[in-house]
Write a protein that holds these residues in place. Structure first.
Motif, PDB file in Angstrom:
ATOM      1  N   GLN A 178      -6.620 -10.983 -35.972  1.00  0.00           N
ATOM      2  CA  GLN A 178      -6.460  -9.663 -35.359  1.00  0.00           C
ATOM      3  C   GLN A 178      -5.792  -8.690 -36.321  1.00  0.00           C
ATOM      4  OE1 GLN A 178      -4.210 -10.167 -31.745  1.00  0.00           O
ATOM      5  NE2 GLN A 178      -5.479  -8.740 -30.616  1.00  0.00           N
ATOM      6  N   PRO A 205      -8.359  -5.500 -29.171  1.00  0.00           N
ATOM      7  CA  PRO A 205      -7.953  -5.329 -27.777  1.00  0.00           C
ATOM      8  C   PRO A 205      -6.506  -4.848 -27.666  1.00  0.00           C
ATOM      9  CG  PRO A 205      -9.048  -7.440 -28.078  1.00  0.00           C
ATOM     10  CD  PRO A 205      -8.866  -6.833 -29.443  1.00  0.00           C
ATOM     11  N   SER A 206      -6.274  -3.897 -26.819  1.00  0.00           N
ATOM     12  CA  SER A 206      -4.955  -3.318 -26.535  1.00  0.00           C
ATOM     13  C   SER A 206      -4.440  -2.402 -27.629  1.00  0.00           C
ATOM     14  CB  SER A 206      -3.910  -4.409 -26.275  1.00  0.00           C
ATOM     15  OG  SER A 206      -4.306  -5.198 -25.194  1.00  0.00           O
ATOM     16  N   TYR A 207      -5.172  -2.214 -28.685  1.00  0.00           N
ATOM     17  CA  TYR A 207      -4.747  -1.325 -29.770  1.00  0.00           C
ATOM     18  C   TYR A 207      -5.900  -0.394 -30.125  1.00  0.00           C
ATOM     19  CZ  TYR A 207      -1.031  -4.726 -30.377  1.00  0.00           C
ATOM     20  OH  TYR A 207       0.036  -5.557 -30.162  1.00  0.00           O
TER      21      TYR A 207
END
Length: 153
Positions: free
Chosen positions: A130, A141-143
């Protein structure tokens, strides 16, 4: 004595199957998407680079999981053999039975320990992957994707 031989063969087979169950992560378990406008070929190249980066990051953890599983099974077999001998006054047939029971218990403990280590290795692999993909401007995801970076248009 034949029974002891059969148990020894079973023990070897069980140890082999236990060590075969533990493996290094083969890839990420998270979805990463290319930034809008990035050619898919560039994304694929970055994916390969980041997979290698993540695999290098968890090499030691995966080896530890494999060793721990095999060690727990071997210790369990030895303790089981000793317990079998003590309980039945040193009768060799009971040593084999004790070793078999000890191996099963040791294998179960080893499987639980190595499963925990394997989950830890997968988590560390995902984090390294990631971070690498995010640094290359991909959507994690989430960023949000980094605002700066090369333009592919």
């Amino acid at each position: 004595m034949k029974r002891f031989t059969r148990i020894a063969v079973l023990t070897a087979a069980l140890l082999a199957s236990l060590t075969a169950c533990v493996s290094a992560p083969t890839g990420p378990t998270i979805a990463i998407m290319p930034r809008e406008g990035k050619p898919f070929e560039v994304f694929q190249q970055e994916d390969q680079v980041c997979r290698q980066f993540a695999a290098d990051a968890v090499k030691d953890t995966s080896n530890a999981a494999l060793k721990e599983g095999a060690t727990s099974a071997a210790i369990g077999a030895a303790l089981g053999a000793a317990a079998g001998a003590v309980i039945q006054g040193g009768n060799h047939a009971n040593v084999g039975t004790g070793a078999g029971v000890g191996l099963l218990g040791g294998a179960a403990m080893g499987a639980m320990n190595s499963a925990g280590k394997q989950n830890q290795a997968q988590t560390q692999y995902n984090i390294a992957y990631q971070q690498c993909m995010y640094s290359k401007g991909n959507q994690v995801p989430s960023y949000a994707a980094p605002a700066s970076g090369p333009s592919y248009r």
